[in-house]
Design an enzyme around this catalytic site. Structure first.
Site, PDB file in Angstrom:
ATOM      1  N   ILE A  15      45.859  42.840  36.352  1.00 46.42           N
ATOM      2  CA  ILE A  15      45.587  44.268  36.512  1.00 46.42           C
ATOM      3  C   ILE A  15      46.875  45.025  36.818  1.00 46.42           C
ATOM      4  O   ILE A  15      47.046  46.177  36.386  1.00 46.42           O
ATOM      5  CB  ILE A  15      44.511  44.520  37.592  1.00 46.42           C
ATOM      6  CG1 ILE A  15      44.112  46.004  37.608  1.00 46.42           C
ATOM      7  CG2 ILE A  15      44.983  44.061  38.963  1.00 46.42           C
ATOM      8  CD1 ILE A  15      43.530  46.518  36.311  1.00 46.42           C
ATOM      9  N   ARG A  37      55.186  37.479  45.955  1.00 51.53           N
ATOM     10  CA  ARG A  37      55.492  36.461  46.958  1.00 51.53           C
ATOM     11  C   ARG A  37      56.645  35.582  46.516  1.00 51.53           C
ATOM     12  O   ARG A  37      57.201  34.829  47.301  1.00 51.53           O
ATOM     13  CB  ARG A  37      54.247  35.612  47.221  1.00 51.53           C
ATOM     14  CG  ARG A  37      53.137  36.358  47.950  1.00 51.53           C
ATOM     15  CD  ARG A  37      51.858  35.568  48.008  1.00 51.53           C
ATOM     16  NE  ARG A  37      51.310  35.332  46.674  1.00 51.53           N
ATOM     17  CZ  ARG A  37      50.184  34.680  46.441  1.00 51.53           C
ATOM     18  NH1 ARG A  37      49.487  34.193  47.458  1.00 51.53           N
ATOM     19  NH2 ARG A  37      49.749  34.513  45.200  1.00 51.53           N
ATOM     20  N   TYR A  60      56.269  41.207  49.949  1.00 51.35           N
ATOM     21  CA  TYR A  60      55.549  42.472  50.016  1.00 51.35           C
ATOM     22  C   TYR A  60      56.135  43.378  51.091  1.00 51.35           C
ATOM     23  O   TYR A  60      56.141  44.606  50.947  1.00 51.35           O
ATOM     24  CB  TYR A  60      54.069  42.216  50.277  1.00 51.35           C
ATOM     25  CG  TYR A  60      53.380  41.422  49.177  1.00 51.35           C
ATOM     26  CD1 TYR A  60      53.726  41.606  47.841  1.00 51.35           C
ATOM     27  CD2 TYR A  60      52.377  40.500  49.475  1.00 51.35           C
ATOM     28  CE1 TYR A  60      53.094  40.892  46.834  1.00 51.35           C
ATOM     29  CE2 TYR A  60      51.736  39.784  48.474  1.00 51.35           C
ATOM     30  CZ  TYR A  60      52.104  39.979  47.161  1.00 51.35           C
ATOM     31  OH  TYR A  60      51.481  39.274  46.162  1.00 51.35           O
ATOM     32  N   HIS A  81      43.253  42.854  50.285  1.00 57.78           N
ATOM     33  CA  HIS A  81      43.524  44.289  50.260  1.00 57.78           C
ATOM     34  C   HIS A  81      43.781  44.871  51.645  1.00 57.78           C
ATOM     35  O   HIS A  81      44.698  45.675  51.830  1.00 57.78           O
ATOM     36  CB  HIS A  81      42.361  45.033  49.600  1.00 57.78           C
ATOM     37  CG  HIS A  81      42.311  44.854  48.122  1.00 57.78           C
ATOM     38  ND1 HIS A  81      41.279  45.340  47.343  1.00 57.78           N
ATOM     39  CD2 HIS A  81      43.172  44.251  47.259  1.00 57.78           C
ATOM     40  CE1 HIS A  81      41.503  45.040  46.076  1.00 57.78           C
ATOM     41  NE2 HIS A  81      42.631  44.365  46.008  1.00 57.78           N
ATOM     42  N   LYS A  99      40.116  48.116  43.212  1.00 57.98           N
ATOM     43  CA  LYS A  99      38.712  47.987  43.587  1.00 57.98           C
ATOM     44  C   LYS A  99      38.310  46.503  43.576  1.00 57.98           C
ATOM     45  O   LYS A  99      38.941  45.712  42.863  1.00 57.98           O
ATOM     46  CB  LYS A  99      37.828  48.820  42.646  1.00 57.98           C
ATOM     47  CG  LYS A  99      37.961  48.474  41.159  1.00 57.98           C
ATOM     48  CD  LYS A  99      37.139  47.277  40.782  1.00 57.98           C
ATOM     49  CE  LYS A  99      37.656  46.621  39.545  1.00 57.98           C
ATOM     50  NZ  LYS A  99      37.217  45.220  39.442  1.00 57.98           N
ATOM     51  N   ARG A 165      39.848  33.741  42.785  1.00 54.02           N
ATOM     52  CA  ARG A 165      39.165  34.936  43.294  1.00 54.02           C
ATOM     53  C   ARG A 165      37.827  35.152  42.589  1.00 54.02           C
ATOM     54  O   ARG A 165      36.957  35.854  43.113  1.00 54.02           O
ATOM     55  CB  ARG A 165      40.045  36.175  43.144  1.00 54.02           C
ATOM     56  CG  ARG A 165      40.151  36.706  41.717  1.00 54.02           C
ATOM     57  CD  ARG A 165      40.936  38.008  41.654  1.00 54.02           C
ATOM     58  NE  ARG A 165      40.987  38.535  40.293  1.00 54.02           N
ATOM     59  CZ  ARG A 165      40.041  39.260  39.729  1.00 54.02           C
ATOM     60  NH1 ARG A 165      38.946  39.560  40.417  1.00 54.02           N
ATOM     61  NH2 ARG A 165      40.158  39.714  38.494  1.00 54.02           N
TER      62      ARG A 165
END
Length: 329
Positions: A15, A37, A60, A81, A99, A165
């Site tokens: 994404i 990472r 990050y 998130h 989302k 995930r």
């Protein structure tokens, strides 16, 4: 003249690549930095973009503290998130977060609390799509009559070797959070807040919701039927039935190329997006965020904090009905 908005992209998955591709054709947008990472992953991401001006960060923390980043796009898996958005907020950076915003309503509330007055929006790009916005506005104006029923579906076959995930219950895996959020949000956009929702579905032995059907009533009395699937090539279409006719959105309804309005007893009419779709539509989402930042807003008028929390609460309840739980529970 306005200065370009300098984006920092946190994480380098599929994404994130799609969003970055659209950012490159979004007016007044610059991809300032990418963080991962591992440096190798960030370097490969930038190399694939073909943009030598984009800085690479091997953590990050380094990304969110980069002084040349104006806004952070959180593209990590949804189980992370809250953690990653908090990093950005601690660095004083506004956030566009993929989302679902979080795994549960409680997590969503904690995320918005951490944001404070900083801008924060769930990346529900469907709500920013020009045609979706146009249909929603015209329905609210009564142009198509009173909407009474919505159907919406989104699903596809997810291979067993897909990302954890999608299959690990502890990471919030399952059809509902990953795909079902689109039909549920579509019904919310077109019919208003949920009053009641009931779910049935097929749950794997490991506790992952594979196929889900939701019947709902909305505050105004209208009803919706939403379906989602990880096991089938589903229709991926939507309809809005009113007292004056039918609106139909074709395959990939959540970023439609067109819609069809058929008035009762009349001929079908093709409806096109009233303004340009930027890239695949993710660019419209980015452009909207940039407008919000320029206007000094802390939340989006298209994807409000209240709406995001409402839908997280609805999905919490639907998961309980299905007997699905994950790490955040």
């Amino acid at each position: 003249m306005t200065s370009p908005t300098r984006w920092g992209i946190l994480a380098t998955g599929k994404i994130a690549r799609s969003f970055a591709t659209d950012l490159r054709v979004t007016p007044d947008a610059v991809i300032a930095a990418v963080g991962s990472r591992s440096r190798a992953s960030a370097e490969a991401f930038v190399r694939d973009l073909g943009d030598d001006a984009t800085r690479v960060h091997a953590s990050y923390d380094a990304l969110v503290t980069d002084p040349d980043v104006d806004v952070v796009y959180v593209a990590s898996p949804h189980s992370l998130h809250l953690e990653h958005a908090r990093l950005a907020f601690a660095a004083g950076k506004p956030v566009l977060c993929e989302k679902p915003l979080a795994l549960t309503r409680a997590q969503g509330e904690a995320l918005f609390e951490a944001a404070g007055d900083l801008f924060c929006m769930e990346a529900m790009w469907m709500a920013c799509h020009p045609l979706i916005r146009d249909l929603q506005a015209r329905l609210e104006a009564g142009e198509f009559g009173t909407p009474r029923q919505v159907t919406a579906d989104l699903g596809f076959v997810v291979d067993q070797d897909a990302s954890p995930r999608m299959w690990d219950p502890l990471l919030g895996a399952g059809a509902l959070l990953d795909m079902g959020i689109y039909p549920l949000t579509f019904a919310r956009l077109m019919l208003g807040p949920y009053a009641a929702a009931v779910a049935v579905g097929d749950v794997s032995e490991s506790g992952v919701d594979l196929d889900v059907a939701v019947a709902a009533r909305h505050a105004g009395g209208a009803v919706s039927a939403s379906t989602t699937s990880m096991t089938s090539t589903s229709p991926r279409t939507a309809t809005i039935a009113t007292d004056q006719g039918l609106l139909q959105l074709p395959y990939d309804f959540h970023h439609p190329a067109y819609a069809v309005w058929t008035p009762a007893g009349g001929e079908p009419q093709r409806l096109e997006p009233p303004t340009a779709v930027i890239g695949t539509g993710l660019g419209n989402e980015a452009a909207h965020v940039q407008e919000c930042l320029r206007d000094g807003l802390s939340e989006s008028p298209l994807v409000s904090r209240a709406q995001t929390l409402e839908l997280l609460g609805v999905m919490d309840d639907l998961r309980r009905q299905l007997g699905v739980s994950h790490g955040a529970d």
